[in-house]
Design a protein around this motif. Sequence first.
Motif, PDB file in Angstrom:
ATOM      1  N   VAL A  51     -10.006   1.251  -8.963  1.00 48.95           N
ATOM      2  CA  VAL A  51      -8.686   1.262  -8.332  1.00 48.95           C
ATOM      3  C   VAL A  51      -8.597   2.410  -7.323  1.00 48.95           C
ATOM      4  O   VAL A  51      -9.124   3.493  -7.563  1.00 48.95           O
ATOM      5  CB  VAL A  51      -7.576   1.388  -9.401  1.00 48.95           C
ATOM      6  N   VAL A  52      -7.934   2.152  -6.210  1.00 48.03           N
ATOM      7  CA  VAL A  52      -7.642   3.179  -5.208  1.00 48.03           C
ATOM      8  C   VAL A  52      -6.138   3.399  -5.196  1.00 48.03           C
ATOM      9  O   VAL A  52      -5.369   2.436  -5.105  1.00 48.03           O
ATOM     10  CB  VAL A  52      -8.092   2.752  -3.791  1.00 48.03           C
ATOM     11  N   THR A  53      -5.721   4.655  -5.274  1.00 47.09           N
ATOM     12  CA  THR A  53      -4.315   5.014  -5.144  1.00 47.09           C
ATOM     13  C   THR A  53      -4.180   6.039  -4.028  1.00 47.09           C
ATOM     14  O   THR A  53      -5.174   6.580  -3.545  1.00 47.09           O
ATOM     15  CB  THR A  53      -3.744   5.584  -6.460  1.00 47.09           C
ATOM     16  N   TYR A  57      -0.539   6.496   6.255  1.00 47.65           N
ATOM     17  CA  TYR A  57       0.535   6.497   7.249  1.00 47.65           C
ATOM     18  C   TYR A  57       1.893   6.619   6.547  1.00 47.65           C
ATOM     19  O   TYR A  57       2.841   5.931   6.845  1.00 47.65           O
ATOM     20  CB  TYR A  57       0.466   5.221   8.071  1.00 47.65           C
ATOM     21  N   ASN A  58       1.956   7.488   5.534  1.00 45.84           N
ATOM     22  CA  ASN A  58       3.179   7.782   4.767  1.00 45.84           C
ATOM     23  C   ASN A  58       3.720   6.576   4.004  1.00 45.84           C
ATOM     24  O   ASN A  58       4.909   6.501   3.719  1.00 45.84           O
ATOM     25  CB  ASN A  58       4.255   8.385   5.669  1.00 45.84           C
ATOM     26  N   SER A  59       2.855   5.617   3.683  1.00 47.00           N
ATOM     27  CA  SER A  59       3.235   4.454   2.894  1.00 47.00           C
ATOM     28  C   SER A  59       2.321   4.390   1.666  1.00 47.00           C
ATOM     29  O   SER A  59       1.103   4.543   1.795  1.00 47.00           O
ATOM     30  CB  SER A  59       3.094   3.184   3.735  1.00 47.00           C
ATOM     31  N   ARG A  60       2.885   4.148   0.506  1.00 47.07           N
ATOM     32  CA  ARG A  60       2.124   4.102  -0.743  1.00 47.07           C
ATOM     33  C   ARG A  60       1.108   2.960  -0.715  1.00 47.07           C
ATOM     34  O   ARG A  60       1.409   1.851  -0.295  1.00 47.07           O
ATOM     35  CB  ARG A  60       3.084   3.919  -1.921  1.00 47.07           C
ATOM     36  N   ILE A  61      -0.096   3.249  -1.174  1.00 48.71           N
ATOM     37  CA  ILE A  61      -1.136   2.228  -1.285  1.00 48.71           C
ATOM     38  C   ILE A  61      -0.798   1.295  -2.439  1.00 48.71           C
ATOM     39  O   ILE A  61      -0.502   1.744  -3.541  1.00 48.71           O
ATOM     40  CB  ILE A  61      -2.520   2.873  -1.484  1.00 48.71           C
ATOM     41  N   GLU A  62      -0.840   0.005  -2.155  1.00 48.99           N
ATOM     42  CA  GLU A  62      -0.607  -1.035  -3.155  1.00 48.99           C
ATOM     43  C   GLU A  62      -1.901  -1.834  -3.316  1.00 48.99           C
ATOM     44  O   GLU A  62      -2.584  -2.107  -2.334  1.00 48.99           O
ATOM     45  CB  GLU A  62       0.503  -1.987  -2.693  1.00 48.99           C
ATOM     46  N   ALA A  63      -2.199  -2.215  -4.521  1.00 47.33           N
ATOM     47  CA  ALA A  63      -3.336  -3.114  -4.798  1.00 47.33           C
ATOM     48  C   ALA A  63      -4.640  -2.621  -4.190  1.00 47.33           C
ATOM     49  O   ALA A  63      -5.420  -3.395  -3.656  1.00 47.33           O
ATOM     50  CB  ALA A  63      -3.010  -4.531  -4.312  1.00 47.33           C
ATOM     51  N   GLY A  64      -4.900  -1.320  -4.258  1.00 52.46           N
ATOM     52  CA  GLY A  64      -6.123  -0.763  -3.686  1.00 52.46           C
ATOM     53  C   GLY A  64      -7.327  -0.894  -4.595  1.00 52.46           C
ATOM     54  O   GLY A  64      -7.223  -0.770  -5.814  1.00 52.46           O
ATOM     55  N   ARG A  65      -8.470  -1.160  -3.999  1.00 56.70           N
ATOM     56  CA  ARG A  65      -9.734  -1.269  -4.737  1.00 56.70           C
ATOM     57  C   ARG A  65     -10.829  -0.563  -3.944  1.00 56.70           C
ATOM     58  O   ARG A  65     -10.769  -0.497  -2.710  1.00 56.70           O
ATOM     59  CB  ARG A  65     -10.144  -2.735  -4.925  1.00 56.70           C
ATOM     60  N   TRP A  66     -11.862  -0.088  -4.631  1.00 54.21           N
ATOM     61  CA  TRP A  66     -13.036   0.492  -3.981  1.00 54.21           C
ATOM     62  C   TRP A  66     -14.291  -0.134  -4.581  1.00 54.21           C
ATOM     63  O   TRP A  66     -14.274  -0.661  -5.685  1.00 54.21           O
ATOM     64  CB  TRP A  66     -13.076   2.008  -4.123  1.00 54.21           C
ATOM     65  N   LYS A  67     -15.375  -0.048  -3.815  1.00 62.68           N
ATOM     66  CA  LYS A  67     -16.660  -0.552  -4.314  1.00 62.68           C
ATOM     67  C   LYS A  67     -17.790   0.134  -3.548  1.00 62.68           C
ATOM     68  O   LYS A  67     -17.670   0.384  -2.350  1.00 62.68           O
ATOM     69  CB  LYS A  67     -16.768  -2.055  -4.131  1.00 62.68           C
ATOM     70  N   ARG A  68     -18.860   0.396  -4.267  1.00 61.94           N
ATOM     71  CA  ARG A  68     -20.087   0.896  -3.649  1.00 61.94           C
ATOM     72  C   ARG A  68     -21.093  -0.253  -3.741  1.00 61.94           C
ATOM     73  O   ARG A  68     -21.373  -0.763  -4.821  1.00 61.94           O
ATOM     74  CB  ARG A  68     -20.612   2.106  -4.400  1.00 61.94           C
ATOM     75  N   GLN A  69     -21.603  -0.685  -2.595  1.00 62.72           N
ATOM     76  CA  GLN A  69     -22.570  -1.777  -2.565  1.00 62.72           C
ATOM     77  C   GLN A  69     -23.350  -1.691  -1.266  1.00 62.72           C
ATOM     78  O   GLN A  69     -22.805  -1.278  -0.233  1.00 62.72           O
ATOM     79  CB  GLN A  69     -21.839  -3.115  -2.669  1.00 62.72           C
ATOM     80  N   HIS A  70     -24.597  -2.099  -1.305  1.00 64.85           N
ATOM     81  CA  HIS A  70     -25.464  -2.116  -0.117  1.00 64.85           C
ATOM     82  C   HIS A  70     -25.509  -0.747   0.567  1.00 64.85           C
ATOM     83  O   HIS A  70     -25.529  -0.657   1.799  1.00 64.85           O
ATOM     84  CB  HIS A  70     -25.015  -3.183   0.880  1.00 64.85           C
ATOM     85  N   GLY A  71     -25.466   0.313  -0.236  1.00 67.64           N
ATOM     86  CA  GLY A  71     -25.560   1.658   0.315  1.00 67.64           C
ATOM     87  C   GLY A  71     -24.283   2.171   0.967  1.00 67.64           C
ATOM     88  O   GLY A  71     -24.324   3.190   1.649  1.00 67.64           O
ATOM     89  N   GLY A  84       6.670  -6.069   6.455  1.00 66.59           N
ATOM     90  CA  GLY A  84       5.521  -6.896   6.133  1.00 66.59           C
ATOM     91  C   GLY A  84       4.345  -6.053   5.704  1.00 66.59           C
ATOM     92  O   GLY A  84       4.376  -4.825   5.798  1.00 66.59           O
ATOM     93  N   PRO A  85       3.268  -6.700   5.240  1.00 68.66           N
ATOM     94  CA  PRO A  85       2.108  -5.965   4.739  1.00 68.66           C
ATOM     95  C   PRO A  85       1.142  -5.541   5.844  1.00 68.66           C
ATOM     96  O   PRO A  85       1.046  -6.177   6.893  1.00 68.66           O
ATOM     97  CB  PRO A  85       1.437  -6.978   3.816  1.00 68.66           C
ATOM     98  N   TYR A  86       0.441  -4.451   5.572  1.00 67.15           N
ATOM     99  CA  TYR A  86      -0.680  -3.977   6.378  1.00 67.15           C
ATOM    100  C   TYR A  86      -1.903  -4.008   5.475  1.00 67.15           C
ATOM    101  O   TYR A  86      -1.884  -3.418   4.395  1.00 67.15           O
ATOM    102  CB  TYR A  86      -0.452  -2.549   6.863  1.00 67.15           C
TER     103      TYR A  86
END
Length: 118
Positions: A51-53, A57-71, A84-86
């Motif tokens: 999970v990424v939190t 740009y002064n807006s809370r991160i929603e539904a964040g994810r991280w992954k390490r793959q392919h270096g 609307g969403p960004y």
Amino acid sequence: MFAALAVVALLIVQDPPPAADMDGAWSVDLATDPAQPYRQPMNLTLQPDGVVTGDFYNSRIEAGRWKRQHGRLCVSFRTTDGAGPYHTAACLAGDHVEGQTWAEHRNFVFIWRADRPS
């Protein structure tokens, strides 16, 4: 011997822990004209469960994810301006982060770079 192989197999299957190099404060360059700097903050926390939190740009991160793959170590997340969403995706590239943000309701894709604040 079997126990040692089981431990090695478990380490191979698990994702490595998040890189501390991507955690923390970033200054995002959103300038469309290099002569007119325009920077906004990004703060990331990569949690061991993927999970990424934080905020972008002064807006809370929603539904964040991280992954390490392919270096590569990358994050994806959603923020909103209230209209609307960004959708943002970014990857660590040496000592900086390279990303893009898509805002369908604003009809744009923005390519950006972030560095550690000085």
